[in-house]
Design a protein around this motif. Structure first.
Motif, PDB file in Angstrom:
ATOM      1  N   ALA A   1     -55.453  -7.878  -6.517  1.00 18.76           N
ATOM      2  CA  ALA A   1     -54.732  -6.918  -5.446  1.00 18.76           C
ATOM      3  C   ALA A   1     -54.455  -8.012  -4.343  1.00 18.76           C
ATOM      4  N   ALA A   2     -55.658  -8.703  -4.049  1.00 21.69           N
ATOM      5  CA  ALA A   2     -55.447  -9.541  -2.808  1.00 21.69           C
ATOM      6  C   ALA A   2     -54.446 -10.679  -3.130  1.00 21.69           C
ATOM      7  N   THR A   3     -54.280 -11.009  -3.978  1.00 21.04           N
ATOM      8  CA  THR A   3     -53.396 -12.169  -4.529  1.00 21.04           C
ATOM      9  C   THR A   3     -51.998 -11.588  -4.363  1.00 21.04           C
ATOM     10  N   GLU A   4     -51.735 -10.422  -4.913  1.00 23.94           N
ATOM     11  CA  GLU A   4     -50.594  -9.785  -4.858  1.00 23.94           C
ATOM     12  C   GLU A   4     -50.206  -9.522  -3.525  1.00 23.94           C
ATOM     13  N   TRP A   5     -50.864  -9.019  -2.701  1.00 24.29           N
ATOM     14  CA  TRP A   5     -50.760  -8.848  -1.392  1.00 24.29           C
ATOM     15  C   TRP A   5     -50.236  -9.842  -0.455  1.00 24.29           C
ATOM     16  N   ALA A   6     -51.069 -10.878  -0.809  1.00 26.34           N
ATOM     17  CA  ALA A   6     -50.656 -12.455  -0.245  1.00 26.34           C
ATOM     18  C   ALA A   6     -49.024 -12.779  -0.490  1.00 26.34           C
ATOM     19  N   ARG A   7     -48.968 -12.684  -1.741  1.00 30.22           N
ATOM     20  CA  ARG A   7     -47.663 -13.159  -2.279  1.00 30.22           C
ATOM     21  C   ARG A   7     -46.362 -12.112  -1.651  1.00 30.22           C
ATOM     22  N   ALA A   8     -46.898 -10.691  -1.696  1.00 31.44           N
ATOM     23  CA  ALA A   8     -45.845 -10.020  -1.063  1.00 31.44           C
ATOM     24  C   ALA A   8     -45.505 -10.558   0.461  1.00 31.44           C
ATOM     25  N   GLU A   9     -46.771 -10.786   1.267  1.00 29.47           N
ATOM     26  CA  GLU A   9     -46.483 -11.262   2.541  1.00 29.47           C
ATOM     27  C   GLU A   9     -45.788 -12.588   2.794  1.00 29.47           C
ATOM     28  N   VAL A  10     -46.046 -13.451   1.707  1.00 28.04           N
ATOM     29  CA  VAL A  10     -45.089 -14.561   1.700  1.00 28.04           C
ATOM     30  C   VAL A  10     -43.898 -14.381   1.643  1.00 28.04           C
ATOM     31  N   PHE A  11     -43.510 -13.369   0.576  1.00 29.83           N
ATOM     32  CA  PHE A  11     -41.989 -12.985   0.625  1.00 29.83           C
ATOM     33  C   PHE A  11     -41.597 -12.414   1.612  1.00 29.83           C
ATOM     34  N   SER A  12     -42.193 -11.327   2.085  1.00 27.26           N
ATOM     35  CA  SER A  12     -41.618 -10.654   3.470  1.00 27.26           C
ATOM     36  C   SER A  12     -41.552 -11.695   4.678  1.00 27.26           C
ATOM     37  N   THR A  13     -42.399 -12.875   4.856  1.00 24.81           N
ATOM     38  CA  THR A  13     -42.240 -13.886   6.035  1.00 24.81           C
ATOM     39  C   THR A  13     -40.591 -14.548   5.763  1.00 24.81           C
ATOM     40  N   ARG A  14     -40.275 -14.379   4.584  1.00 23.58           N
ATOM     41  CA  ARG A  14     -39.037 -15.113   4.385  1.00 23.58           C
ATOM     42  C   ARG A  14     -37.983 -14.555   5.029  1.00 23.58           C
ATOM     43  N   PHE A  15     -38.108 -13.221   5.544  1.00 23.45           N
ATOM     44  CA  PHE A  15     -37.145 -12.495   5.925  1.00 23.45           C
ATOM     45  C   PHE A  15     -37.006 -12.831   7.583  1.00 23.45           C
TER      46      PHE A  15
ATOM     47  N   ILE B   1     -42.626 -17.790  13.938  1.00 18.78           N
ATOM     48  CA  ILE B   1     -43.381 -16.565  13.336  1.00 18.78           C
ATOM     49  C   ILE B   1     -43.176 -16.829  11.706  1.00 18.78           C
ATOM     50  N   GLY B   2     -42.079 -16.805  11.253  1.00 23.71           N
ATOM     51  CA  GLY B   2     -42.045 -16.858   9.845  1.00 23.71           C
ATOM     52  C   GLY B   2     -42.424 -18.130   9.211  1.00 23.71           C
ATOM     53  N   LEU B   3     -42.200 -19.159   9.837  1.00 22.56           N
ATOM     54  CA  LEU B   3     -43.032 -20.367   9.118  1.00 22.56           C
ATOM     55  C   LEU B   3     -44.597 -20.389   9.238  1.00 22.56           C
ATOM     56  N   GLY B   4     -44.988 -19.876  10.358  1.00 21.07           N
ATOM     57  CA  GLY B   4     -46.480 -19.710  10.424  1.00 21.07           C
ATOM     58  C   GLY B   4     -47.105 -18.796   9.403  1.00 21.07           C
ATOM     59  N   LEU B   5     -46.495 -17.616   9.445  1.00 23.18           N
ATOM     60  CA  LEU B   5     -47.211 -16.629   8.567  1.00 23.18           C
ATOM     61  C   LEU B   5     -46.638 -17.086   7.067  1.00 23.18           C
ATOM     62  N   PHE B   6     -45.865 -17.590   6.830  1.00 21.81           N
ATOM     63  CA  PHE B   6     -45.661 -18.173   5.489  1.00 21.81           C
ATOM     64  C   PHE B   6     -46.700 -19.238   4.949  1.00 21.81           C
ATOM     65  N   PHE B   7     -46.744 -20.202   5.862  1.00 21.12           N
ATOM     66  CA  PHE B   7     -47.733 -21.177   5.467  1.00 21.12           C
ATOM     67  C   PHE B   7     -49.401 -20.550   5.505  1.00 21.12           C
ATOM     68  N   THR B   8     -49.553 -19.767   6.236  1.00 20.27           N
ATOM     69  CA  THR B   8     -50.936 -19.243   6.546  1.00 20.27           C
ATOM     70  C   THR B   8     -50.922 -18.305   5.362  1.00 20.27           C
ATOM     71  N   ASN B   9     -50.179 -17.444   4.905  1.00 24.52           N
ATOM     72  CA  ASN B   9     -50.530 -16.573   3.652  1.00 24.52           C
ATOM     73  C   ASN B   9     -50.382 -17.281   2.395  1.00 24.52           C
ATOM     74  N   LYS B  10     -49.492 -18.456   2.356  1.00 28.04           N
ATOM     75  CA  LYS B  10     -49.658 -19.395   1.073  1.00 28.04           C
ATOM     76  C   LYS B  10     -50.779 -20.020   0.935  1.00 28.04           C
ATOM     77  N   SER B  11     -51.373 -20.393   1.948  1.00 29.37           N
ATOM     78  CA  SER B  11     -52.847 -20.963   1.878  1.00 29.37           C
ATOM     79  C   SER B  11     -53.572 -19.946   1.280  1.00 29.37           C
ATOM     80  N   ARG B  12     -53.542 -18.837   1.995  1.00 29.54           N
ATOM     81  CA  ARG B  12     -54.560 -17.747   1.575  1.00 29.54           C
ATOM     82  C   ARG B  12     -54.884 -17.573   0.248  1.00 29.54           C
ATOM     83  N   ILE B  13     -53.736 -17.727  -0.624  1.00 30.17           N
ATOM     84  CA  ILE B  13     -53.538 -17.184  -1.958  1.00 30.17           C
ATOM     85  C   ILE B  13     -54.558 -18.171  -2.767  1.00 30.17           C
ATOM     86  N   THR B  14     -54.665 -19.283  -2.668  1.00 25.01           N
ATOM     87  CA  THR B  14     -55.566 -20.186  -3.023  1.00 25.01           C
ATOM     88  C   THR B  14     -57.078 -20.266  -2.532  1.00 25.01           C
TER      89      THR B  14
END
Length: 168
Positions: free
Chosen positions: A6-20, A61-74
């Motif tokens: 669930a945590a991984t799916e949430w983080a992946r959804a956040e990564v997708f969302s930050t692309r917007f 905002i987008g790049l900051g959130l993207f890299f933060t959430n991307k690293s969170r997955i691992t």
């Protein structure tokens, strides 16, 4: 193990969302450049700097959130493997904090700023102020749209975390 999924799916959804944020940033930057190249009137020229500033802010905002959430997955898997109970507790604390921030900043302060910008548009008639306020409103609406879905995701994730905590 389900909470890790669930945590991984949430983080992946956040990564997708930050692309917007990044997509809208590109649109704002493109609009700023278009106004610079094609703008003939004073009002059109007034949009150049506000659009570029909004584009840079959304990109940041987008790049900051993207890299933060991307690293969170691992990091999730590592933290879960070390101590599952501590992982759930820290995620509950982080989710509560994030939900509170959404309530206070995104869904309270941003609408107030939008209202203030609308008042400035009504009372001040210079092109740069109007262009700045309209661009600010547009940027804040983008943030509200994206963060509205992010808030729903974090609340659903928070409920899953609470269920796991009760089971332990």
């Amino acid at each position: 193990m389900e909470i890790l999924k669930a945590a991984t799916e949430w983080a992946r959804a956040e990564v997708f969302s930050t692309r917007f944020f990044i997509i809208f940033a590109i649109l704002f930057l493109t609009a700023g450049i278009a106004f610079w190249q094609l703008g003939k009137t004073e009002m059109a020229k007034a949009y150049i700097i506000p659009m570029l500033v909004a584009g840079v802010l959304l990109m940041t905002i987008g790049l900051g959130l993207f890299f933060t959430n991307k690293s969170r997955i691992t990091q999730f898997e590592t933290a879960y493997q070390q101590d599952a109970t501590a992982f759930v507790a820290s995620e509950i604390e982080r989710a509560e904090s994030t939900i509170k921030e959404y309530k206070n900043v995104v869904f309270t302060a941003i609408p107030l700023i939008i209202a203030a910008c609308a008042l400035v548009i009504v009372f001040i008639n210079t092109p740069i102020w109007r262009a700045s306020m309209i661009t600010t409103i547009a940027m804040l609406v983008v943030i509200l749209l994206i963060d509205g879905t992010a808030r729903a995701r974090i609340e659903a994730y928070y409920e899953q975390l609470q269920l796991v905590e009760k089971q332990e």
